[in-house]
Structures are given as structure tokens and as C-alpha cells.
Scaffold this motif. Sequence first.
Motif, PDB file in Angstrom:
ATOM      1  N   LEU A  26     113.866  55.935   9.736  1.00 24.28           N
ATOM      2  CA  LEU A  26     114.936  56.203  10.688  1.00 24.28           C
ATOM      3  C   LEU A  26     114.975  55.109  11.756  1.00 24.28           C
ATOM      4  CD1 LEU A  26     117.120  58.160  11.725  1.00 24.28           C
ATOM      5  CD2 LEU A  26     115.315  59.301  13.029  1.00 24.28           C
ATOM      6  N   VAL A  27     113.799  54.764  12.282  1.00 27.65           N
ATOM      7  CA  VAL A  27     113.725  53.711  13.294  1.00 27.65           C
ATOM      8  C   VAL A  27     114.243  52.396  12.719  1.00 27.65           C
ATOM      9  CG1 VAL A  27     112.132  52.317  14.681  1.00 27.65           C
ATOM     10  CG2 VAL A  27     111.847  54.803  14.573  1.00 27.65           C
ATOM     11  N   GLU A  28     113.839  52.078  11.500  1.00 26.75           N
ATOM     12  CA  GLU A  28     114.276  50.827  10.879  1.00 26.75           C
ATOM     13  C   GLU A  28     115.791  50.801  10.675  1.00 26.75           C
ATOM     14  OE1 GLU A  28     112.873  47.834   7.351  1.00 26.75           O
ATOM     15  OE2 GLU A  28     112.618  49.995   7.027  1.00 26.75           O
ATOM     16  N   GLY A  29     116.369  51.931  10.295  1.00 29.07           N
ATOM     17  CA  GLY A  29     117.817  52.000  10.130  1.00 29.07           C
ATOM     18  C   GLY A  29     118.548  51.690  11.423  1.00 29.07           C
ATOM     19  N   TRP A  30     118.066  52.264  12.529  1.00 29.25           N
ATOM     20  CA  TRP A  30     118.692  51.999  13.820  1.00 29.25           C
ATOM     21  C   TRP A  30     118.460  50.558  14.262  1.00 29.25           C
ATOM     22  CZ3 TRP A  30     122.500  54.585  15.621  1.00 29.25           C
ATOM     23  CH2 TRP A  30     122.639  55.938  15.323  1.00 29.25           C
ATOM     24  N   VAL A  31     117.273  50.032  13.988  1.00 26.87           N
ATOM     25  CA  VAL A  31     116.988  48.629  14.344  1.00 26.87           C
ATOM     26  C   VAL A  31     117.934  47.692  13.595  1.00 26.87           C
ATOM     27  CG1 VAL A  31     115.278  46.777  14.071  1.00 26.87           C
ATOM     28  CG2 VAL A  31     114.599  48.972  15.048  1.00 26.87           C
ATOM     29  N   LEU A  32     118.163  47.946  12.322  1.00 23.07           N
ATOM     30  CA  LEU A  32     119.074  47.101  11.541  1.00 23.07           C
ATOM     31  C   LEU A  32     120.508  47.196  12.062  1.00 23.07           C
ATOM     32  CD1 LEU A  32     117.695  47.756   7.946  1.00 23.07           C
ATOM     33  CD2 LEU A  32     117.508  45.641   9.276  1.00 23.07           C
ATOM     34  N   GLY A 167     110.261  41.165  13.806  1.00 24.55           N
ATOM     35  CA  GLY A 167     109.019  41.631  14.413  1.00 24.55           C
ATOM     36  C   GLY A 167     108.888  43.146  14.357  1.00 24.55           C
ATOM     37  N   VAL A 168     109.985  43.853  14.675  1.00 17.49           N
ATOM     38  CA  VAL A 168     109.942  45.316  14.630  1.00 17.49           C
ATOM     39  C   VAL A 168     109.729  45.792  13.204  1.00 17.49           C
ATOM     40  CG1 VAL A 168     111.312  47.413  14.975  1.00 17.49           C
ATOM     41  CG2 VAL A 168     111.327  45.624  16.715  1.00 17.49           C
ATOM     42  N   ARG A 169     110.436  45.183  12.250  1.00 20.02           N
ATOM     43  CA  ARG A 169     110.291  45.604  10.851  1.00 20.02           C
ATOM     44  C   ARG A 169     108.895  45.290  10.314  1.00 20.02           C
ATOM     45  NH1 ARG A 169     114.899  43.902   7.017  1.00 20.02           N
ATOM     46  NH2 ARG A 169     114.031  45.623   5.825  1.00 20.02           N
ATOM     47  N   ALA A 170     108.311  44.167  10.733  1.00 20.64           N
ATOM     48  CA  ALA A 170     106.946  43.843  10.306  1.00 20.64           C
ATOM     49  C   ALA A 170     105.975  44.892  10.850  1.00 20.64           C
ATOM     50  CB  ALA A 170     106.561  42.445  10.788  1.00 20.64           C
ATOM     51  N   GLY A 171     106.168  45.306  12.112  1.00 24.34           N
ATOM     52  CA  GLY A 171     105.318  46.357  12.679  1.00 24.34           C
ATOM     53  C   GLY A 171     105.479  47.671  11.931  1.00 24.34           C
ATOM     54  N   LEU A 172     106.723  48.014  11.578  1.00 23.39           N
ATOM     55  CA  LEU A 172     106.959  49.245  10.820  1.00 23.39           C
ATOM     56  C   LEU A 172     106.327  49.165   9.440  1.00 23.39           C
ATOM     57  CD1 LEU A 172     110.689  49.931  11.783  1.00 23.39           C
ATOM     58  CD2 LEU A 172     108.680  51.232  12.522  1.00 23.39           C
ATOM     59  N   ASN A 173     106.393  48.011   8.798  1.00 25.04           N
ATOM     60  CA  ASN A 173     105.774  47.849   7.475  1.00 25.04           C
ATOM     61  C   ASN A 173     104.256  47.990   7.563  1.00 25.04           C
ATOM     62  OD1 ASN A 173     108.149  47.527   6.054  1.00 25.04           O
ATOM     63  ND2 ASN A 173     108.168  45.301   6.294  1.00 25.04           N
ATOM     64  N   ARG A 174     103.646  47.450   8.615  1.00 33.49           N
ATOM     65  CA  ARG A 174     102.195  47.619   8.798  1.00 33.49           C
ATOM     66  C   ARG A 174     101.855  49.096   9.001  1.00 33.49           C
ATOM     67  NH1 ARG A 174     102.736  42.809  11.689  1.00 33.49           N
ATOM     68  NH2 ARG A 174     102.853  43.908  13.683  1.00 33.49           N
ATOM     69  N   GLN A 175     102.687  49.773   9.781  1.00 34.69           N
ATOM     70  CA  GLN A 175     102.464  51.204  10.022  1.00 34.69           C
ATOM     71  C   GLN A 175     102.583  51.991   8.714  1.00 34.69           C
ATOM     72  OE1 GLN A 175     105.378  52.913  12.637  1.00 34.69           O
ATOM     73  NE2 GLN A 175     104.411  54.921  12.678  1.00 34.69           N
ATOM     74  N   ARG A 176     103.590  51.676   7.902  1.00 33.08           N
ATOM     75  CA  ARG A 176     103.764  52.383   6.619  1.00 33.08           C
ATOM     76  C   ARG A 176     102.612  52.095   5.670  1.00 33.08           C
ATOM     77  NH1 ARG A 176     110.007  51.809   7.205  1.00 33.08           N
ATOM     78  NH2 ARG A 176     109.685  49.602   6.864  1.00 33.08           N
TER      79      ARG A 176
END
Length: 196
Positions: A26-32, A167-176
Motif C-alpha cells: 500500500l505504501v509503495e502504491g502511494w509512493v509511486l 530510496g523508499v522502494r529499496a527500504g520497502l524491499n529490504r523490509q519485505r
Amino acid sequence: MAERQANPRPVRWRWRANPLRRRSDLVEGWVLLITALLMTVGAALAGVLAYQAAQDSARQQREALRPTSAKLLDNAHEMSGGGVYTGDSGQEWAHVQWRSPDGDTHRSTAQVAEGSEAGSHIRIWTNAEGAKVTEPPGPTLMAFQSGVFGVLVAGAWSGTSLVLCWGVRAGLNRQRAAQWERGWAVVEPQWRHRTP
């Protein structure tokens, strides 16, 4: 041969309710979405504002300068050390003299037409103190320079938006990936025991 039917299901966006959707999706969708808006509307707005600011700055600089009549002190080709011919431009350097608004006399060199005679007058540009300055750009060149500045600012804005999104997506990928590792650490021992 059976005809293929169109999929009647709507496109599922990352922020739609879905049992497999994670909070990070959800966060990634809004970031995009926000990045797309920043790169289109934001970059265009930044470019236009930068263009207007550059135009205003150039206009103020031009208004602070004034054209002044300067008198040639010697013939262009008789300048001490010989006239310095600048390529095929038909221009030579010559000594010139002018008065500032406060009455002081100034001397310098200026480019004049080849073969200009001593005593003739040319136009030079001076600042508020009466010092000779480079001629300010005309309206066309001013608009071009402002346009280039606006494009550069818009590009920098878009590039910064992309870097932040990455940067945000890389952080989300690390979290996933960390979530997958934790989940696998729970499930993997159970599967190992089932293996004969």
C-alpha cells in the motif's frame, strides 16, 4: 476454436483491499503515485517558476545597467601594441573614454568596428558606478537562457523525485525481505519434519 473472453475483473491496484496485500504494498502504491505527480505536475511547476525567476533576475540586472556613449581615444588599428584583430568578426580593440553620471572620467578598452577613427563614439554599457560592464543579453537571449534554466530545474526536480522514490522502494524491499526471512524461519522447520 473457442474465442478468448476479456477478463471481467477490474485491475487491482496496490492500495485496493486484497488478502495478499501487505502494508508495504500500500505504501509503495502511494509512493509511486506521488512520484508520478511530482515528476509531471511538480516538475512542470518548478520549471515555470524557475523560468519566471530567471526572467525577473535578468530584467532587474538589465535595468541596473545603462548604455553610455564612449569616445575613441585612438584609431582602432593604431592602438598601442597594434590593434588586436578578433578573427573574422570585423572588430578590433581600442582605448575609449566616457563620463559616469557623477561626472568622473573613466578609461578602458572596448571592441569597435575595424578601422574606427579616434574621436568617434560607440555605445558601451556601464553599471551604477559608471564602470564598463559586458552588454546584458537582449530579450531573445534572455528568454533562451531562462528557458534552459527552467528545463534544468525541472530535470533536477524529476531526478530528485526518482532518487527519493528509489530510496523508499529499496527500504520497502529490504523490509519485505526481512519479513520473508522471519516467515520462512517459522515455516521451514515444520516442512523439514515432514520430509521422510
